[in-house]
Write an enzyme that holds these catalytic residues in place. Structure first.
Site, mmCIF file in Angstrom:
data_model
loop_
_atom_site.group_PDB
_atom_site.id
_atom_site.type_symbol
_atom_site.label_atom_id
_atom_site.label_comp_id
_atom_site.label_asym_id
_atom_site.label_seq_id
_atom_site.Cartn_x
_atom_site.Cartn_y
_atom_site.Cartn_z
ATOM 1 N N SER A 298 0.650 -1.172 0.007
ATOM 2 C CA SER A 298 -0.083 0.040 -0.019
ATOM 3 C C SER A 298 0.873 1.189 -0.094
ATOM 4 O O SER A 298 1.887 1.294 0.573
ATOM 5 C CB SER A 298 -0.936 -0.193 1.256
ATOM 6 N N LYS A 299 0.348 2.148 -0.764
ATOM 7 C CA LYS A 299 0.930 3.406 -0.758
ATOM 8 C C LYS A 299 0.908 4.422 0.638
ATOM 9 O O LYS A 299 1.627 5.204 0.711
ATOM 10 C CB LYS A 299 0.828 4.368 -1.911
ATOM 11 N N ARG A 300 -0.176 3.709 1.413
ATOM 12 C CA ARG A 300 -0.010 4.401 2.826
ATOM 13 C C ARG A 300 1.074 4.016 3.599
ATOM 14 O O ARG A 300 1.197 4.631 4.498
ATOM 15 C CB ARG A 300 -1.622 3.782 3.333
#
Length: 528
Positions: A298-300
């Site tokens: 995830s880019k989070r």
């Protein structure tokens, strides 16, 4: 010759992404040929190779994006083609300031610079989609004029109501294609009134199967599960579905290598190619890059952005190595591969459909290997020396007493003595290695706690250094130090080594001493 002729005919059909009756007959007539393997090789060498990496600057470059860019770069270099960077900035509301520049910066840092890009320019520019709006609107008008597209005047409120009703009924929300049935006079009346509108593409049943380089034959009857998609939004900007095929066509892209999340949309894109009378590129959908536990990357996760790795001292070649090592598409799967080796060992027919599981806990080991390779390369080692000089000055500016520690020869010696042991240059400016650059600060109590003969031992060691001078070797020094306790009254060899360790490094745990003779003399003189 039979196989070569079959390859030629087969590739001509497959280049267009469609299955024809001829292709079916050929496949049935030659059942002994491994069609998937033959196709993969034939399709990669037909004509000029042009591939593209087309991220959206709604965020910064992360590991998943770097991996996609890397496979495209390797593919282009393997087959003597061009690698294009195109930025899909049509979603103006989500653009992140600085992302456009950062994406290209990080590709250059990683050693995979594009041949054509917003910064470098090229024959098929501009390479920012926001600068190509006329081209998209012109194509959308062509779709409307030929009956493959239409104006839609449905309000956001009506679309939201359709969505809620579908969810209430347990169905997947989809547009009901209401405006495709408007008469021409109704459309003209609404346009004359200045009603807000979008342009939609008319999906048709009967999608032809297409052969993906990696996933093989695919077929998605999009018209049965989706409503007609928007291709031009109310603000005049295109959606991804239109913009990407227009750009791929006009930029003469030969192969589209992108993430497998776009596989299901490819049938839709092929319908658009057909409607516009364009020859589609060859598609290859790369399996997803996942965490080691199988969850989506995830880019989070803040630590997956390339800028973070750069700041933390991770070498670009280590990142390229680990992202390919966990996946497929190469003839070997060993650690320590350089970019030129990745290109040499690349084989697209070996890319599997399995997700690549990335274990970032292994990254320090990859970095250790590639850092050692850099140290052993004289030209790259000079760059490391300059980098480390800057880091030393930043961390220890006020504490450095001996300017000799900033000299290139001394730093080169440190690097060669520590290669294979350190995982990044940053380790060498950590407190553990501070003794390499800063004379340790000691109290009389610390020294006295080890032995009452500290001054005498220091003078003995100083004499050893002075006598041997430039001929001082590790073997001779070890031999002399082992005989040194015989010249003391009650100090054992172990206490002698503890004293030297404390005096030279300020540490009481085992360390590797790599100081110059001059620095050793200064430290021992303080004790004496």
């Amino acid at each position: 010759m039979l196989v070569c002729s079959w390859c030629f005919l087969r590739s001509r059909v497959l280049q267009r992404g469609f299955q024809s009756v001829t292709a079916v007959r050929l496949r049935r007539a030659e059942p002994q040929v491994n069609s998937a393997a033959v196709y993969r090789w034939c399709s990669t060498v037909q004509g000029e190779v042009r591939v593209r990496f087309a991220p959206s600057p709604t965020g910064f470059l992360h590991l998943g994006g770097l991996r996609t860019a890397l496979y495209n770069y390797i593919f282009a270099k393997k087959y003597g083609g061009a690698f294009i960077l195109r930025l899909e900035d049509t979603d103006q509301s989500r653009l992140v300031p600085g992302a456009v520049e950062s994406i290209e910066d990080m590709l250059e840092w990683a050693g995979i610079p594009p041949d054509e890009s917003p910064r470098r320019g090229g024959p098929c520019g501009p390479y920012l989609q926001s600068q190509r709006l006329d081209l998209y609107n012109q194509t959308a008008r062509k779709l409307v004029e030929t009956g493959h597209g239409y104006y839609c005047f449905c309000s956001p409120q009506r679309l939201e109501l359709l969505k809620k009703e579908a969810l209430r009924a347990g169905q997947t929300p989809r547009y009901d294609n209401r405006c495709r049935h408007l008469r021409a006079d109704q459309v003209q009346e609404k346009l004359a009134q200045g009603m807000p509108h979008v342009v939609r593409f008319r999906l048709e049943a009967g999608v032809e199967p297409f052969q993906d380089l990696i996933f093989g034959w695919n077929h998605h009857e999009v018209a049965q599960v989706e409503g007609d998609p928007v291709v031009i939004k109310a603000d005049g900007f295109p959606t991804y579905h239109l913009a990407n095929i227009v750009d791929d066509h006009y930029m003469k892209i030969s192969h589209v290598l992108r993430g497998s999340e776009w596989l299901i949309s490819t049938s839709k894109h092929l319908l658009m190619y057909c409607a516009l009378g364009w020859t589609p590129p060859i598609f290859g959908h790369l399996p997803l890059l996942m965490n080691s536990d199988g969850n989506k990357l995830s880019k989070r996760q803040g630590d997956i952005f390339i800028e973070n790795f750069c700041r933390e001292g991770v070498l670009p070649e280590a990142l390229l190595d680990i992202t390919t090592n966990c996946g497929s598409g190469f003839t070997s799967n060993r650690m320590g591969r350089r970019l030129e080796e990745l290109i040499s060992e690349f084989n697209p027919s070996k890319i599997t459909t399995h997700s690549a599981l990335l274990d970032l806990e292994k990254l320090p080991e990859f970095n250790r290997i590639h850092l050692q390779q850099r140290i052993e390369d004289e030209q790259k080692c000079c760059v490391l020396i300059k980098d480390l000089q800057q880091q030393i000055q930043q961390v220890y500016t006020a504490e450095i007493q001996d300017k000799e520690v900033l000299e290139g020869d001394y730093i080169r010696r440190v690097l060669h003595l520590r290669k294979g042991h350190i995982t990044s240059l940053k380790e060498l400016v950590s407190p553990t290695y501070s003794y390499l650059w800063v004379r340790p600060s000691l109290s009389i109590q610390q020294v006295a706690a080890l032995t009452k003969e500290a001054s005498h031992i220091a003078s003995l060691v100083l004499r050893l250094i002075e006598e041997q001078g430039e001929e001082l070797s590790l073997d001779q020094l070890t031999k002399d130090l082992k005989s040194l306790p015989k010249q003391t009254k009650a100090t054992k060899y172990r206490e002698v080594m503890k004293l030297l360790r404390l005096v030279l490094s300020g540490l009481q745990v085992p360390v590797y001493i790599a100081l110059s003779s001059k620095v050793c003399v200064l430290c021992l003189t303080d004790v004496g």
